[in-house]
Design a protein around this motif. Structure first.
Motif, PDB file in Angstrom:
ATOM      1  N   MET A 121       0.846  -1.182   0.000  1.00  0.00           N
ATOM      2  CA  MET A 121       0.000   0.000   0.000  1.00  0.00           C
ATOM      3  C   MET A 121       0.885   1.238   0.000  1.00  0.00           C
ATOM      4  O   MET A 121       1.959   1.258   0.589  1.00  0.00           O
ATOM      5  N   MET A 122       0.433   2.254  -0.709  1.00  0.00           N
ATOM      6  CA  MET A 122       1.169   3.505  -0.834  1.00  0.00           C
ATOM      7  C   MET A 122       0.242   4.657  -0.453  1.00  0.00           C
ATOM      8  O   MET A 122      -0.965   4.601  -0.709  1.00  0.00           O
ATOM      9  N   PHE A 123       0.800   5.693   0.135  1.00  0.00           N
ATOM     10  CA  PHE A 123       0.028   6.849   0.561  1.00  0.00           C
ATOM     11  C   PHE A 123       0.534   8.128  -0.106  1.00  0.00           C
ATOM     12  O   PHE A 123       1.732   8.310  -0.316  1.00  0.00           O
ATOM     13  N   VAL A 262      11.518  11.286   5.942  1.00  0.00           N
ATOM     14  CA  VAL A 262      12.121  12.504   5.386  1.00  0.00           C
ATOM     15  C   VAL A 262      11.730  12.648   3.919  1.00  0.00           C
ATOM     16  O   VAL A 262      11.446  13.749   3.439  1.00  0.00           O
ATOM     17  N   ASP A 263      11.699  11.537   3.196  1.00  0.00           N
ATOM     18  CA  ASP A 263      11.400  11.563   1.764  1.00  0.00           C
ATOM     19  C   ASP A 263       9.955  11.932   1.464  1.00  0.00           C
ATOM     20  O   ASP A 263       9.647  12.352   0.344  1.00  0.00           O
ATOM     21  N   THR A 264       9.052  11.772   2.448  1.00  0.00           N
ATOM     22  CA  THR A 264       7.635  11.958   2.161  1.00  0.00           C
ATOM     23  C   THR A 264       7.031  13.135   2.923  1.00  0.00           C
ATOM     24  O   THR A 264       7.151  14.269   2.479  1.00  0.00           O
ATOM     25  N   TYR A 265       6.438  12.892   4.112  1.00  0.00           N
ATOM     26  CA  TYR A 265       5.634  13.928   4.751  1.00  0.00           C
ATOM     27  C   TYR A 265       6.022  14.224   6.196  1.00  0.00           C
ATOM     28  O   TYR A 265       5.246  14.837   6.940  1.00  0.00           O
ATOM     29  N   GLY A 266       7.181  13.788   6.604  1.00  0.00           N
ATOM     30  CA  GLY A 266       7.672  14.137   7.927  1.00  0.00           C
ATOM     31  C   GLY A 266       6.849  13.592   9.072  1.00  0.00           C
ATOM     32  O   GLY A 266       6.871  14.141  10.176  1.00  0.00           O
ATOM     33  N   GLY A 267       6.123  12.507   8.838  1.00  0.00           N
ATOM     34  CA  GLY A 267       5.302  11.921   9.889  1.00  0.00           C
ATOM     35  C   GLY A 267       3.844  12.317   9.836  1.00  0.00           C
ATOM     36  O   GLY A 267       3.019  11.727  10.535  1.00  0.00           O
ATOM     37  N   ARG A 268       3.488  13.320   9.029  1.00  0.00           N
ATOM     38  CA  ARG A 268       2.078  13.644   8.807  1.00  0.00           C
ATOM     39  C   ARG A 268       1.498  12.644   7.812  1.00  0.00           C
ATOM     40  O   ARG A 268       2.207  12.016   7.034  1.00  0.00           O
ATOM     41  N   GLY A 269       0.183  12.539   7.801  1.00  0.00           N
ATOM     42  CA  GLY A 269      -0.446  11.601   6.881  1.00  0.00           C
ATOM     43  C   GLY A 269      -0.131  10.178   7.299  1.00  0.00           C
ATOM     44  O   GLY A 269      -0.349   9.777   8.441  1.00  0.00           O
ATOM     45  N   ALA A 270       0.425   9.398   6.371  1.00  0.00           N
ATOM     46  CA  ALA A 270       0.762   8.004   6.643  1.00  0.00           C
ATOM     47  C   ALA A 270       1.830   7.566   5.657  1.00  0.00           C
ATOM     48  O   ALA A 270       2.129   8.267   4.685  1.00  0.00           O
ATOM     49  N   HIS A 271       2.410   6.393   5.910  1.00  0.00           N
ATOM     50  CA  HIS A 271       3.425   5.835   5.009  1.00  0.00           C
ATOM     51  C   HIS A 271       3.227   4.336   4.916  1.00  0.00           C
ATOM     52  O   HIS A 271       2.996   3.667   5.930  1.00  0.00           O
ATOM     53  N   GLY A 272       3.307   3.800   3.703  1.00  0.00           N
ATOM     54  CA  GLY A 272       3.108   2.378   3.494  1.00  0.00           C
ATOM     55  C   GLY A 272       4.311   1.519   3.787  1.00  0.00           C
ATOM     56  O   GLY A 272       4.206   0.290   3.808  1.00  0.00           O
ATOM     57  N   GLY A 273       5.482   2.144   3.993  1.00  0.00           N
ATOM     58  CA  GLY A 273       6.682   1.403   4.375  1.00  0.00           C
ATOM     59  C   GLY A 273       7.687   1.204   3.273  1.00  0.00           C
ATOM     60  O   GLY A 273       8.828   0.829   3.540  1.00  0.00           O
ATOM     61  N   GLY A 274       7.305   1.421   2.024  1.00  0.00           N
ATOM     62  CA  GLY A 274       8.225   1.186   0.917  1.00  0.00           C
ATOM     63  C   GLY A 274       9.093   2.399   0.627  1.00  0.00           C
ATOM     64  O   GLY A 274       8.625   3.538   0.642  1.00  0.00           O
ATOM     65  N   ALA A 275      10.387   2.147   0.371  1.00  0.00           N
ATOM     66  CA  ALA A 275      11.316   3.212  -0.011  1.00  0.00           C
ATOM     67  C   ALA A 275      11.234   3.461  -1.509  1.00  0.00           C
ATOM     68  O   ALA A 275      10.628   2.687  -2.261  1.00  0.00           O
TER      69      ALA A 275
END
Length: 406
Positions: A121-123, A262-275
């Motif tokens: 899953m990706m966010f 760091v690459d995405t949203y700094g902890g806001r929202g969510a992250h699916g775990g994939g680099a």
């Protein structure tokens, strides 16, 4: 009630970011020769050593050592005393053929039916904190480090002791409705030459320059509404350990894919775990996340909501996503439920991997610039006929407004 939220960023000289940039530079070299290359490239770096490994299916032939040395030199590791030097570090490459079991799930006779390169899953996320529709704490952390890097590369006489490694962190005070009130705390740790035999004098000199040179430049670059948040009350910590001479891969091992927040949203929202770095766009960890960001940003820019999270999920080898999810955190302006918005998103956007790749131009060698200072929130640009950061374009706003009656 007001609350605090913190995000961090790291510089291009941070060991994990060195690894990310090497991986994406190698990916770009494959795509430059072979746009259909399937690449999964990982990098490990430590004191005077870089190890590149991974799986590739491509007709291209890439000079891996030359690419690695170019990236390290561009970042600024060009002196033996850094413990990691572009000219002298040892480079080991163990790249081999991609698994046929994975390859068969991606390649199809009908290109548009290309399967996802993996499950997962990706966010994507967007909000009204900044003009780039990015979370404020992360945006300021990136900007502070970019300002510091610009001085190091282009005006070294201002802070002649700077070395490439650095980390920044911003804490922002928000209202209960997530409206930013002020900058609460700034943390900056920057690697430096041992320019004084007294550690506290060195630290004090660096803090003086951060206050007098770096922060004023940062604030001057910001839109007025953001600059006002620097009200003079912020707590500033500069090199709080007191000394930061040994850094970069000589101070800490670097690995591709270890800075996904760091690459995405700094902890806001969510992250699916994939680099992201080192992966060609058939890997939906990358292309799916870019597509989700593109959709979330265009939804917020169109006025559908003030804040938006989009999730897409895939099964390996299948083209259509198994699910699409939207969360507007109660900030929607359409009168529709989030489930109804998600259904409309599926109608408006083709989320099959091949369609995403075609729409965003992801088979081009465009990835190295994204490997430091965030993949999201960057300013799109065209160079040598190639569109960079296409997932940041706002070219679906009118179509969204029409679809939602806005």
């Amino acid at each position: 009630m007001n609350h605090l939220f913190t995000s961090e960023s790291v510089s291009e000289g941070h060991p994990d970011k060195v690894a990310d940039q090497i991986s994406d530079a190698i990916l770009d070299e494959y795509l430059r020769q072979d746009p259909d290359a399937c690449v999964a490239c990982e990098t490990f770096c430590t004191t005077e050593l870089v190890v590149v490994g991974g799986e590739v299916s491509s007709s291209a032939r890439v000079d891996v050592p030359a690419t690695v040395r170019r990236v390290i030199a561009r970042i600024g590791y060009t002196k033996p005393e850094y413990g990691f030097d572009a000219a002298s570090c040892k480079i080991i490459s163990t790249i081999h053929e991609q698994s046929a079991d994975i390859h068969r799930g991606v390649v199809r006779e009908v290109p548009d039916e290309q399967g996802a390169g993996d499950q997962g899953m990706m966010f994507g996320y967007a909000c009204n904190d900044t003009q780039e529709y990015m979370p404020l704490a992360l945006s300021l952390s990136h900007r502070l480090l970019q300002t510091l890097a610009d001085i190091r590369h282009n005006e070294p006489e201002l802070m002649p002791y700077l070395r490439p490694d650095a980390k920044a962190q911003f804490t922002i005070e928000f209202t209960g409705r997530r409206t930013p009130v002020r900058v609460h705390t700034i943390v900056l740790s920057t690697q430096h030459d041992p320019f004084d035999d007294d550690d506290e004098r060195m630290r004090a000199r660096i803090e003086k320059d951060v206050r007098g040179i770096v922060l004023p430049r940062l604030v001057a670059s910001l839109p007025e509404r953001t600059a006002k948040l620097f009200d003079g009350t912020a707590i500033l910590h500069v090199n709080p350990t007191g000394k930061f001479v040994i850094g970069g891969p000589a101070g800490d091992t670097g690995l591709t894919g270890r800075k996904i927040i760091v690459d995405t949203y700094g902890g806001r929202g969510a992250h699916g775990g994939g680099a992201f770095s080192g992966k060609d766009p058939s890997k939906v960890d990358r292309s799916g996340a870019y597509a989700a960001r593109y959709i979330a940003k265009n939804l917020v820019a169109a006025g559908v909501a003030d804040e938006c999270l989009v999730q897409v999920a895939y099964a390996i080898g299948l083209a259509e996503p198994v699910s699409v999810f939207v969360d507007t955190y109660g900030t929607g302006h359409t009168g529709l439920s989030d489930a109804d918005i998600a259904r409309q998103v599926r109608k408006l956007f083709d989320l099959r991997p091949a369609a995403i790749i075609r729409k965003l131009g992801l088979k081009n060698p465009i990835y190295e610039p994204a490997a430091a200072y965030g993949h999201m929130g960057r300013k799109p640009f065209v160079r040598d006929g190639l569109q960079f950061f296409s997932w940041e374009l706002l070219d679906s706003v009118d179509r969204i407004r029409e679809a939602f009656g806005l």
